[in-house]
Design a protein around this motif. Structure first.
Motif: not given
Length: 115
Positions: A49, A58-66, A68, A89
């Motif tokens: 991120a 901006t976040y990597a797809d693998s961590v989006k929603g998890r 911040t 992770d």
């Protein structure tokens, strides 16, 4: 002398949470984009991120929603709140500060997600 010092890593069970902190010194913090990268054994370092100087994440797809990312310019600190952690992770997490061609790294903090 620029220093980025990470803290907050450790061992956590799957589904758990951790909060990483990165305290910066020796640079004009508010002028730097600040981010978190990670490197798992045998893999390349990857972006997790990043937050712009304007506060845009901006976040990597693998961590989006998890995960911040946030920053406190008054404290020269950037944070990474990690929720719903997964074994994948597991990695060393590095703090990064970037301004044009100037780039600085922290020493890294280990995050291990395991039961």
């Amino acid at each position: 002398q620029v220093q980025l010092v990470e803290s907050g890593g450790g061992l956590v069970q799957p589904g758990g949470s951790l909060r990483l902190s990165c305290a910066a010194s020796g640079l004009s913090f508010s002028g730097y984009a600040m981010g978190w990268y990670r490197q798992a054994p045998g893999k390349q370092r990857e972006l997790v991120a990043v937050m712009s100087t304007g506060g845009i994440p901006t976040y990597a797809d693998s961590v989006k929603g998890r995960f911040t990312i946030s920053r406190d310019n008054a404290k020269n600190t950037v944070y990474l709140q990690m929720n719903s952690l997964k074994p994948e992770d597991t990695a060393v997490y590095y703090c990064n500060g970037r301004l044009f061609r100037a780039e600085f790294w922290g020493q890294g903090t280990q995050v291990t997600v395991s039961s």
